[in-house]
Design a protein around this motif. Structure first.
Motif, PDB file in Angstrom:
ATOM      1  N   PRO A 379      10.735 -15.799  23.980  1.00 30.42           N
ATOM      2  CA  PRO A 379       9.450 -16.252  24.518  1.00 30.42           C
ATOM      3  C   PRO A 379       9.215 -17.727  24.257  1.00 30.42           C
ATOM      4  O   PRO A 379       9.882 -18.349  23.419  1.00 30.42           O
ATOM      5  CB  PRO A 379       8.434 -15.387  23.764  1.00 30.42           C
ATOM      6  CG  PRO A 379       9.130 -14.984  22.508  1.00 30.42           C
ATOM      7  CD  PRO A 379      10.591 -14.869  22.852  1.00 30.42           C
ATOM      8  N   GLY A 380       8.256 -18.285  24.966  1.00 32.90           N
ATOM      9  CA  GLY A 380       7.897 -19.678  24.754  1.00 32.90           C
ATOM     10  C   GLY A 380       7.069 -19.851  23.505  1.00 32.90           C
ATOM     11  O   GLY A 380       6.526 -18.888  22.939  1.00 32.90           O
ATOM     12  N   TYR A 381       6.960 -21.087  23.059  1.00 30.75           N
ATOM     13  CA  TYR A 381       6.103 -21.383  21.915  1.00 30.75           C
ATOM     14  C   TYR A 381       4.645 -21.088  22.273  1.00 30.75           C
ATOM     15  O   TYR A 381       4.189 -21.425  23.379  1.00 30.75           O
ATOM     16  CB  TYR A 381       6.246 -22.845  21.503  1.00 30.75           C
ATOM     17  CG  TYR A 381       7.426 -23.098  20.600  1.00 30.75           C
ATOM     18  CD1 TYR A 381       7.354 -22.779  19.244  1.00 30.75           C
ATOM     19  CD2 TYR A 381       8.604 -23.648  21.092  1.00 30.75           C
ATOM     20  CE1 TYR A 381       8.440 -22.997  18.402  1.00 30.75           C
ATOM     21  CE2 TYR A 381       9.694 -23.871  20.266  1.00 30.75           C
ATOM     22  CZ  TYR A 381       9.604 -23.547  18.922  1.00 30.75           C
ATOM     23  OH  TYR A 381      10.673 -23.751  18.086  1.00 30.75           O
ATOM     24  N   PRO A 382       3.899 -20.471  21.359  1.00 30.80           N
ATOM     25  CA  PRO A 382       2.501 -20.157  21.646  1.00 30.80           C
ATOM     26  C   PRO A 382       1.681 -21.358  22.086  1.00 30.80           C
ATOM     27  O   PRO A 382       0.764 -21.216  22.898  1.00 30.80           O
ATOM     28  CB  PRO A 382       1.997 -19.586  20.316  1.00 30.80           C
ATOM     29  CG  PRO A 382       3.214 -18.960  19.699  1.00 30.80           C
ATOM     30  CD  PRO A 382       4.355 -19.880  20.086  1.00 30.80           C
ATOM     31  N   ALA A 383       1.988 -22.548  21.568  1.00 30.99           N
ATOM     32  CA  ALA A 383       1.192 -23.731  21.920  1.00 30.99           C
ATOM     33  C   ALA A 383       1.194 -24.000  23.411  1.00 30.99           C
ATOM     34  O   ALA A 383       0.225 -24.552  23.950  1.00 30.99           O
ATOM     35  CB  ALA A 383       1.712 -24.956  21.170  1.00 30.99           C
ATOM     36  N   TRP A 384       2.265 -23.624  24.098  1.00 30.06           N
ATOM     37  CA  TRP A 384       2.338 -23.848  25.539  1.00 30.06           C
ATOM     38  C   TRP A 384       2.188 -22.560  26.343  1.00 30.06           C
ATOM     39  O   TRP A 384       1.946 -22.602  27.533  1.00 30.06           O
ATOM     40  CB  TRP A 384       3.660 -24.528  25.899  1.00 30.06           C
ATOM     41  CG  TRP A 384       3.739 -25.922  25.388  1.00 30.06           C
ATOM     42  CD1 TRP A 384       3.175 -27.030  25.946  1.00 30.06           C
ATOM     43  CD2 TRP A 384       4.384 -26.356  24.193  1.00 30.06           C
ATOM     44  NE1 TRP A 384       3.444 -28.138  25.163  1.00 30.06           N
ATOM     45  CE2 TRP A 384       4.190 -27.758  24.079  1.00 30.06           C
ATOM     46  CE3 TRP A 384       5.129 -25.726  23.200  1.00 30.06           C
ATOM     47  CZ2 TRP A 384       4.696 -28.513  23.035  1.00 30.06           C
ATOM     48  CZ3 TRP A 384       5.635 -26.465  22.142  1.00 30.06           C
ATOM     49  CH2 TRP A 384       5.413 -27.851  22.071  1.00 30.06           C
ATOM     50  N   SER A 385       2.337 -21.428  25.694  1.00 31.22           N
ATOM     51  CA  SER A 385       2.321 -20.160  26.427  1.00 31.22           C
ATOM     52  C   SER A 385       0.975 -19.896  27.079  1.00 31.22           C
ATOM     53  O   SER A 385       0.901 -19.440  28.230  1.00 31.22           O
ATOM     54  CB  SER A 385       2.681 -19.010  25.488  1.00 31.22           C
ATOM     55  OG  SER A 385       4.010 -19.138  25.029  1.00 31.22           O
ATOM     56  N   ALA A 386      -0.138 -20.157  26.362  1.00 33.27           N
ATOM     57  CA  ALA A 386      -1.459 -19.911  26.926  1.00 33.27           C
ATOM     58  C   ALA A 386      -1.693 -20.775  28.160  1.00 33.27           C
ATOM     59  O   ALA A 386      -2.234 -20.314  29.178  1.00 33.27           O
ATOM     60  CB  ALA A 386      -2.536 -20.178  25.876  1.00 33.27           C
ATOM     61  N   ARG A 387      -1.262 -22.027  28.102  1.00 25.88           N
ATOM     62  CA  ARG A 387      -1.408 -22.918  29.262  1.00 25.88           C
ATOM     63  C   ARG A 387      -0.592 -22.404  30.443  1.00 25.88           C
ATOM     64  O   ARG A 387      -1.066 -22.375  31.588  1.00 25.88           O
ATOM     65  CB  ARG A 387      -0.937 -24.330  28.879  1.00 25.88           C
ATOM     66  CG  ARG A 387      -0.996 -25.345  30.006  1.00 25.88           C
ATOM     67  CD  ARG A 387      -0.127 -26.554  29.696  1.00 25.88           C
ATOM     68  NE  ARG A 387       1.275 -26.166  29.593  1.00 25.88           N
ATOM     69  CZ  ARG A 387       2.243 -27.014  29.222  1.00 25.88           C
ATOM     70  NH1 ARG A 387       1.950 -28.254  28.886  1.00 25.88           N
ATOM     71  NH2 ARG A 387       3.505 -26.607  29.179  1.00 25.88           N
ATOM     72  N   ASP A 388       0.653 -21.981  30.165  1.00 24.68           N
ATOM     73  CA  ASP A 388       1.512 -21.504  31.242  1.00 24.68           C
ATOM     74  C   ASP A 388       0.979 -20.217  31.855  1.00 24.68           C
ATOM     75  O   ASP A 388       1.065 -20.013  33.071  1.00 24.68           O
ATOM     76  CB  ASP A 388       2.928 -21.291  30.705  1.00 24.68           C
ATOM     77  CG  ASP A 388       3.591 -22.599  30.287  1.00 24.68           C
ATOM     78  OD1 ASP A 388       3.119 -23.659  30.724  1.00 24.68           O
ATOM     79  OD2 ASP A 388       4.564 -22.543  29.509  1.00 24.68           O
TER      80      ASP A 388
END
Length: 398
Positions: A379-388
């Protein structure tokens, strides 16, 4: 990677409030309060102590790290020596305030109780801040390495047997990683890949003009985000090696850490650029040398194969990484599959046999682990996951 913490008896443990801690190696007249456990590992105990009486520049508290007995000849047994060398010679690390060699105890500057780490930023919710902190981390790491020839002579003497141990490990670990992978997956290209990766190791060993003293284990949870910049803690991996091994932490990020997810597009290129700019202050020929990116890719491949040795048992058991304070990292299987895929893509030109072996490994993983309980998608890093996720939601609603 984080080890389980097994504390042993310590002079500061279990003392009543108000009792001074009996920390060995303190200068005459210095008095510390009882310690607060900061965690640690099977290798060490780490505590924060109030400074009740001491030099003004020590601040209100200090961190005391005591290294626990280890098996003679093991890499862990060298941790005290490595950390002592790192604290003594690397910029951007805590100030060494006192030491006691017999008890393997170090007293160092306390960077602060509430300061976040890079791991906090990556696991947070602010993508812009996470990006900035990653670039600051990479630039600081590049600026931390020390290539000065006279210094390297000095620290090699201080490191002693650890220099030979590190050199042997760089040759041994990636080879053993391939052999372990062959045992598990039955690779057809093992022999050729072993020969090729050992050639890559020797290429970096022989390029002595780019050997540096570096901090080693510069994972996100070892990078403290202070108002004055990124500071590096936990220097048990400090040693002399080719600078590409440090740069690989930026290119295929965080080579020996639990906090590894899929970075957003463009981040690792920017991180490697920031590292190179930081290191170029002392190694100016890096910037325009076409060999430099190749050296970084080779070092990253060496790290990937070494970590294959360390992580394979956990992957076969379908375990998941756990960080400190309830933080959770990726599944072992997903991390290994992603790293094998990186080597297959990035190293096929200069390390074709190694890339082929990693491609075989990833195909085997997809076939063998694809139906397991954990996903093989890193998975992606949480810092960018919400934005994506928000962007996908908007796109889906159009």
């Amino acid at each position: 990677m984080t080890d389980e913490h097994h504390p042993e008896a310590d002079p500061g443990t279990g003392e009543a409030a108000g009792t001074a801690a009996a920390v060995p190696g303190l200068p005459v007249g210095v008095e510390l309060g009882p310690g607060v456990d900061l965690g640690g590992s099977t290798r060490s105990e780490v505590r924060r102590h109030e400074v009740r009486r001491g030099p003004a520049d020590w601040g209100p508290s200090v961190v005391v790290k005591r290294f626990l007995p280890q098996q003679v000849g093991s890499r862990a047994a060298m941790g005290y020596t490595r950390e002592l060398v790192g604290l003594g010679h690397l910029p951007g690390t805590p100030r060494l305030l006192a030491r006691h060699d017999d008890s393997r105890t170090l007293v160092m500057e306390d960077l602060g109780e509430q300061l976040p780490t890079l791991a906090d930023a990556l696991l947070g919710t602010d993508p812009g801040a996470a990006w900035r902190h990653c670039l600051a981390w990479a630039a600081a790491l590049g600026a931390t390495v020390r290539p000065d020839p006279d210094l390297l002579v000095e620290v090699r003497g201080e490191l002693g047997e650890a220099v030979i141990e590190d050199r042997d490990a760089r040759r041994d670990l990636p080879r053993r990683g391939l052999i372990r992978l062959h045992e598990a997956a039955g690779l057809r290209t093992t022999a050729a890949a072993c020969s090729e990766i050992l050639d890559a190791v020797e290429w970096l060993e022989q390029d002595t003009r780019r050997h540096v003293l570096g901090p080693g284990d510069t994972c996100p949870d070892n990078a403290v985000l202070t108002p004055g910049g990124v500071r590096f803690i936990d220097l048990e991996g400090a040693g002399v090696r080719h600078v590409a091994y440090e740069a690989a932490y930026a290119a295929e990020p965080f080579s020996t850490c639990w906090c590894v997810f899929t970075p957003p597009s463009g981040l690792t290129d920017a991180m490697l650029g920031a590292f190179t700019a930081g290191a170029a202050r002392r190694l100016p020929d890096l910037v325009d040398d076409p060999d430099w990116p190749r050296q970084v890719r080779a070092a990253a491949a060496i790290w990937v194969l070494s970590s294959t040795l360390w992580l394979m048992d956990g992957a076969l058991e379908d375990r998941t990484f756990g960080g400190g304070a309830g933080q959770h990292g990726p599944a072992f299987r997903a991390l290994l599959a992603a790293r094998w895929g990186w080597v297959e893509r990035e190293c096929r030109t200069e390390l074709p046999d190694v890339a082929a072996a990693c491609g075989e490994a990833r195909t085997w993983a997809l076939r063998t682990w694809g139906a397991g309980t954990s996903s093989l998608a890193l998975p992606g890093y949480p810092a960018w996951s919400a934005r994506d996720e928000a962007r996908r939601a908007v796109a889906g609603g159009d």
